[in-house]
Design a protein around this motif. Structure first.
Motif, PDB file in Angstrom:
ATOM      1  N   MET A   1      21.373   2.882  85.696  1.00  0.00           N
ATOM      2  CA  MET A   1      20.555   2.899  84.491  1.00  0.00           C
ATOM      3  C   MET A   1      19.416   3.900  84.649  1.00  0.00           C
ATOM      4  SD  MET A   1      20.211  -1.051  83.334  1.00  0.00           S
ATOM      5  CE  MET A   1      19.808  -0.634  81.653  1.00  0.00           C
ATOM      6  N   THR A   2      19.042   4.462  83.544  1.00  0.00           N
ATOM      7  CA  THR A   2      17.942   5.415  83.527  1.00  0.00           C
ATOM      8  C   THR A   2      16.621   4.669  83.450  1.00  0.00           C
ATOM      9  OG1 THR A   2      19.315   7.033  82.383  1.00  0.00           O
ATOM     10  CG2 THR A   2      16.939   7.350  82.259  1.00  0.00           C
ATOM     11  N   LYS A  35      20.333   8.057  75.318  1.00  0.00           N
ATOM     12  CA  LYS A  35      20.633   8.071  76.753  1.00  0.00           C
ATOM     13  C   LYS A  35      19.405   7.632  77.558  1.00  0.00           C
ATOM     14  CE  LYS A  35      24.062  11.682  76.138  1.00  0.00           C
ATOM     15  NZ  LYS A  35      25.260  11.406  76.899  1.00  0.00           N
ATOM     16  N   ASN A  38      19.033   3.966  77.537  1.00  0.00           N
ATOM     17  CA  ASN A  38      20.181   3.238  78.077  1.00  0.00           C
ATOM     18  C   ASN A  38      21.114   2.664  77.018  1.00  0.00           C
ATOM     19  OD1 ASN A  38      19.686   3.548  80.985  1.00  0.00           O
ATOM     20  ND2 ASN A  38      17.798   2.446  80.473  1.00  0.00           N
ATOM     21  N   SER A  41      25.103   6.603  78.254  1.00  0.00           N
ATOM     22  CA  SER A  41      24.809   7.103  79.602  1.00  0.00           C
ATOM     23  C   SER A  41      24.742   8.625  79.645  1.00  0.00           C
ATOM     24  CB  SER A  41      25.891   6.645  80.578  1.00  0.00           C
ATOM     25  OG  SER A  41      25.912   5.245  80.659  1.00  0.00           O
TER      26      SER A  41
END
Length: 82
Positions: A1-2, A35, A38, A41
């Motif tokens: 995950m970012t 993105k 989340n 992706s």
């Protein structure tokens, strides 16, 4: 995950707007937004593009894109640029 908060912090530290980073990654701002939050992706080439644009170290890149300990969404980070 970012890690949204760290990503937005890195963009701010580099002196760029999120829209500029999105453009340099070859994606729309809306795609970048989704993105970063989340909803979808980042692809490996997009992650590499972000790294190149922001001049991220490998360690910082891992903190931003491969952290398992991520807050859902930071309203503070979101309010800094829209």
């Amino acid at each position: 995950m970012t890690n949204t908060k760290l990503l937005f912090q890195a963009i701010k530290e580099a002196g760029y707007l999120r829209s500029y980073v999105a453009e340099k990654c070859g994606i729309t701002y809306m795609s970048f937004y989704n993105k970063a939050h989340n909803k979808t992706s980042f692809t490996p080439p997009e992650i590499q593009a972000v790294r190149n644009v922001l001049g991220l170290t490998l360690e910082r890149l891992e903190e931003i894109f491969f952290s398992e300990d991520v807050e859902e969404t930071s309203t503070e980070a979101e309010s800094e640029e829209e």
